[in-house]
Design an enzyme around this catalytic site. Sequence first.
Site, PDB file in Angstrom:
ATOM      1  N   LYS A 224     -23.752 -42.845 -27.037  1.00 24.69           N
ATOM      2  CA  LYS A 224     -23.492 -41.769 -27.997  1.00 24.69           C
ATOM      3  C   LYS A 224     -23.503 -42.302 -29.423  1.00 24.69           C
ATOM      4  O   LYS A 224     -24.138 -41.735 -30.321  1.00 24.69           O
ATOM      5  CB  LYS A 224     -22.111 -41.175 -27.682  1.00 24.69           C
ATOM      6  CG  LYS A 224     -21.712 -40.005 -28.537  1.00 24.69           C
ATOM      7  CD  LYS A 224     -20.218 -39.692 -28.447  1.00 24.69           C
ATOM      8  CE  LYS A 224     -19.701 -39.524 -27.040  1.00 24.69           C
ATOM      9  NZ  LYS A 224     -18.326 -38.962 -27.026  1.00 24.69           N
TER      10      LYS A 224
ATOM     11  N   LYS B  17     -13.329 -47.768 -26.225  1.00 28.31           N
ATOM     12  CA  LYS B  17     -12.389 -46.688 -25.900  1.00 28.31           C
ATOM     13  C   LYS B  17     -11.069 -47.313 -25.513  1.00 28.31           C
ATOM     14  O   LYS B  17     -11.031 -48.476 -25.085  1.00 28.31           O
ATOM     15  CB  LYS B  17     -12.917 -45.879 -24.707  1.00 28.31           C
ATOM     16  CG  LYS B  17     -12.354 -44.471 -24.631  1.00 28.31           C
ATOM     17  CD  LYS B  17     -13.149 -43.527 -25.487  1.00 28.31           C
ATOM     18  CE  LYS B  17     -12.564 -42.153 -25.550  1.00 28.31           C
ATOM     19  NZ  LYS B  17     -13.514 -41.210 -26.168  1.00 28.31           N
TER      20      LYS B  17
ATOM     21  N   ASP C 152      -8.619 -38.801 -29.015  1.00 33.23           N
ATOM     22  CA  ASP C 152      -9.284 -38.219 -27.852  1.00 33.23           C
ATOM     23  C   ASP C 152      -8.206 -37.331 -27.212  1.00 33.23           C
ATOM     24  O   ASP C 152      -7.286 -36.894 -27.927  1.00 33.23           O
ATOM     25  CB  ASP C 152      -9.798 -39.327 -26.898  1.00 33.23           C
ATOM     26  CG  ASP C 152     -10.750 -38.799 -25.824  1.00 33.23           C
ATOM     27  OD1 ASP C 152     -11.921 -38.560 -26.140  1.00 33.23           O
ATOM     28  OD2 ASP C 152     -10.326 -38.581 -24.672  1.00 33.23           O
TER      29      ASP C 152
HETATM   30  P1  NDP Z   1      -7.064 -32.347 -26.681  1.00 31.04           P
HETATM   31  O1  NDP Z   1      -5.981 -33.192 -26.146  1.00 31.04           O
HETATM   32  O2  NDP Z   1      -6.968 -31.820 -28.064  1.00 31.04           O
HETATM   33  O3  NDP Z   1      -7.321 -31.106 -25.715  1.00 31.04           O
HETATM   34  C1  NDP Z   1      -7.622 -31.291 -24.372  1.00 31.04           C
HETATM   35  C2  NDP Z   1      -7.671 -29.945 -23.686  1.00 31.04           C
HETATM   36  O4  NDP Z   1      -8.171 -30.115 -22.360  1.00 31.04           O
HETATM   37  C3  NDP Z   1      -6.311 -29.314 -23.527  1.00 31.04           C
HETATM   38  O5  NDP Z   1      -6.455 -27.917 -23.513  1.00 31.04           O
HETATM   39  C4  NDP Z   1      -5.857 -29.851 -22.179  1.00 31.04           C
HETATM   40  O6  NDP Z   1      -4.877 -29.067 -21.533  1.00 31.04           O
HETATM   41  C5  NDP Z   1      -7.161 -29.795 -21.408  1.00 31.04           C
HETATM   42  N1  NDP Z   1      -7.161 -30.814 -20.351  1.00 31.04           N
HETATM   43  C6  NDP Z   1      -6.950 -32.133 -20.505  1.00 31.04           C
HETATM   44  N2  NDP Z   1      -6.995 -32.755 -19.314  1.00 31.04           N
HETATM   45  C7  NDP Z   1      -7.240 -31.795 -18.417  1.00 31.04           C
HETATM   46  C8  NDP Z   1      -7.401 -31.813 -17.025  1.00 31.04           C
HETATM   47  N3  NDP Z   1      -7.318 -32.951 -16.325  1.00 31.04           N
HETATM   48  N4  NDP Z   1      -7.669 -30.623 -16.404  1.00 31.04           N
HETATM   49  C9  NDP Z   1      -7.756 -29.469 -17.129  1.00 31.04           C
HETATM   50  N5  NDP Z   1      -7.597 -29.400 -18.454  1.00 31.04           N
HETATM   51  C10 NDP Z   1      -7.358 -30.544 -19.086  1.00 31.04           C
HETATM   52  O7  NDP Z   1      -8.399 -33.211 -26.500  1.00 31.04           O
HETATM   53  P2  NDP Z   1      -9.823 -33.012 -27.193  1.00 31.04           P
HETATM   54  O8  NDP Z   1     -10.076 -31.581 -27.475  1.00 31.04           O
HETATM   55  O9  NDP Z   1      -9.906 -33.995 -28.295  1.00 31.04           O
HETATM   56  O10 NDP Z   1     -10.790 -33.532 -26.034  1.00 31.04           O
HETATM   57  C11 NDP Z   1     -11.413 -32.642 -25.094  1.00 31.04           C
HETATM   58  C12 NDP Z   1     -12.628 -33.319 -24.498  1.00 31.04           C
HETATM   59  O11 NDP Z   1     -13.556 -33.637 -25.545  1.00 31.04           O
HETATM   60  C13 NDP Z   1     -12.383 -34.665 -23.785  1.00 31.04           C
HETATM   61  O12 NDP Z   1     -13.319 -34.792 -22.735  1.00 31.04           O
HETATM   62  C14 NDP Z   1     -12.704 -35.695 -24.870  1.00 31.04           C
HETATM   63  O13 NDP Z   1     -13.037 -36.943 -24.313  1.00 31.04           O
HETATM   64  C15 NDP Z   1     -13.899 -35.019 -25.518  1.00 31.04           C
HETATM   65  N6  NDP Z   1     -14.241 -35.447 -26.873  1.00 31.04           N
HETATM   66  C16 NDP Z   1     -13.320 -35.411 -27.877  1.00 31.04           C
HETATM   67  C17 NDP Z   1     -13.691 -35.778 -29.157  1.00 31.04           C
HETATM   68  C18 NDP Z   1     -12.755 -35.681 -30.309  1.00 31.04           C
HETATM   69  O14 NDP Z   1     -13.217 -35.905 -31.435  1.00 31.04           O
HETATM   70  N7  NDP Z   1     -11.496 -35.329 -30.121  1.00 31.04           N
HETATM   71  C19 NDP Z   1     -15.056 -36.289 -29.453  1.00 31.04           C
HETATM   72  C20 NDP Z   1     -15.970 -36.200 -28.333  1.00 31.04           C
HETATM   73  C21 NDP Z   1     -15.554 -35.811 -27.093  1.00 31.04           C
HETATM   74  P3  NDP Z   1      -3.308 -29.489 -21.589  1.00 31.04           P
HETATM   75  O15 NDP Z   1      -2.871 -29.118 -22.962  1.00 31.04           O
HETATM   76  O16 NDP Z   1      -2.673 -28.697 -20.501  1.00 31.04           O
HETATM   77  O17 NDP Z   1      -3.257 -30.960 -21.332  1.00 31.04           O
HETATM   78  O1  2IT Z   2     -15.381 -39.278 -27.279  1.00 35.82           O
HETATM   79  C1  2IT Z   2     -15.483 -39.412 -28.517  1.00 35.82           C
HETATM   80  O2  2IT Z   2     -16.571 -39.509 -29.084  1.00 35.82           O
HETATM   81  C2  2IT Z   2     -14.233 -39.414 -29.306  1.00 35.82           C
HETATM   82  N1  2IT Z   2     -13.154 -39.249 -28.740  1.00 35.82           N
HETATM   83  C3  2IT Z   2     -14.282 -39.650 -30.780  1.00 35.82           C
HETATM   84  C4  2IT Z   2     -14.416 -41.103 -31.090  1.00 35.82           C
HETATM   85  C5  2IT Z   2     -14.282 -41.478 -32.537  1.00 35.82           C
HETATM   86  O3  2IT Z   2     -14.224 -42.686 -32.781  1.00 35.82           O
HETATM   87  O4  2IT Z   2     -14.258 -40.613 -33.415  1.00 35.82           O
END
Ligand code: NDP
Ligand code: 2IT
Length: 458
Positions: free
Chosen positions: A119, A131, A171
């Site tokens: 990525k 990570k 994350d």
């Molecule tokens: P958050 O912690 O802000 O939100 C995660 C969300 O997913 C919450 O609603 C949570 O529910 C739900 N969730 C987490 N684990 C589970 C599970 N096992 N089953 C069902 N629901 C689940 O995280 P992000 O929004 O930052 O991340 C979401 C996804 O995006 C992940 O896969 C992450 O790796 C990916 N990502 C994030 C980036 C970033 O910049 N933040 C960048 C690229 C990818 P609950 O509140 O109940 O835990």
């Molecule tokens: O999965 C991802 O790309 C992230 N959680 C963000 C990583 C970052 O360094 O901004």
Amino acid sequence: MTDSACASRIDEVFSELEARYPNEKDFLQAVGEVIPSLIPVFERHPEFSKAGILERIVEPDRALQFRVSWMDDSGKVHVNRGYRINFNGAIGPYKGGLRFHPTVNVGILKFLAFEQVFKNSLTGLPIGGGKGGSDFDPRGRTDAEVMRFCQAFMSELYRHIGPDTDVPAGDIGVGGREVGYLFGMYRKLTNTHVGILTGRSLECGGSFIRPEATGYGAVYFADEMARAAGKSLEGTTCLVSGSGNVAQYTIEKLHDFGAVPVTMSDSSGWIHDPEGIDAEKLAWVKSLKNTRRGRISEFADEFSSATYHETDRTASSNPLWAVKGDCAFPSATQNEILGPDAQNLINTGCWLVSEGANMPTDPVGQSVFREHGVLYGPGKAANAGGVAVSALEMSQSSQRLSWTREEVDLQLQGIMSRIYTESAAAASEFGFGTDLLHGANIAGFMKVARAMLSQGIT
Ligand code: NDP
Ligand code: 2IT
């Protein structure tokens, strides 16, 4: 090597990996997703085989594990495990988020770090892949407890990171609050104010658009896919999962494109609002999740147009993906769209999937999408906007300048558009037609492989 010898050596490397790490299922899944894309690449580039690029790219440069001891509000001592995986640093300092979730283990972090290598390369910016995180569960913890945990976590991690070495970010379970506490402890321990974490608040040297970047980017990527196919997001009904950072800003950007998001979820259940989750409802969700830290079930109590459904973890499919919609934006976690879910999406007319989460679709689900010609944006391409803006934050920290919101958003749009173009071009060049999964794997791989080749056997 002949073409068939090359393919069988690649299979052999994967079998050796399976034998070595039988318990790291998610990691093996992530590698298994990339391997088929690389066969024609290795056939065309014998120098990669000679230099053992595949054998080396599937092993992390280093993996660190440490104890995190902290005290809760009642005085009880807790011990969690902390991790940081430096997967590949050939093209830049290690870069990737921290995940705080009870399911975190080495296998999950290796999958995430491995994805991150490809990525980060796709963004076109000079960042290697890493990570980290902990099996700490922030849910139900007070701000004071989260602060003490973050301080304990950083009291070890600070030795291993640096603006030119390794730059973590957020994350799952790590957002603005956690990044703030982690940064504060780093600064205290080292007496330096430098860009060692991205996703910092603007006051602490963060970048405009970093909180929005992953969600916005996933929608920009969807727009690229739709336009290339002569379609548009305008007026589409969109299914979104999750209700955290990525889901919230996906929904915000869908509004700008005239699309109508109708679902959200958390780990307990999901809501369906056929009238659409508009700006007012989204503002309510942001306050629910980011400030009050409540459950998504409360949405249906607040808005009578919505229904709430508890998630049955024993079921073979998630009914959220059976809601009628045109586009899907999985934005919660890995393996949330399994084969039957993908089939349900097809049955209700879904024609586009843009992955905000990392590896949300399992391999069976991916083949269902492929068979039915769904426009499919794999996570390592579609959600690269977050880490791309993190890299822009690193640039701003080094310059000690702050770019405007408009400037960063424009750069983000340009990066997502280039990722689309380069993934599509790589797919076509290596005989995979319009398959963006293969294309993203190849385009991400090439830069890292060339960098590794030029640096000798290290
Ligand atoms: P958050 O912690 O802000 O939100 C995660 C969300 O997913 C919450 O609603 C949570 O529910 C739900 N969730 C987490 N684990 C589970 C599970 N096992 N089953 C069902 N629901 C689940 O995280 P992000 O929004 O930052 O991340 C979401 C996804 O995006 C992940 O896969 C992450 O790796 C990916 N990502 C994030 C980036 C970033 O910049 N933040 C960048 C690229 C990818 P609950 O509140 O109940 O835990
Ligand atoms: O999965 C991802 O790309 C992230 N959680 C963000 C990583 C970052 O360094 O901004």
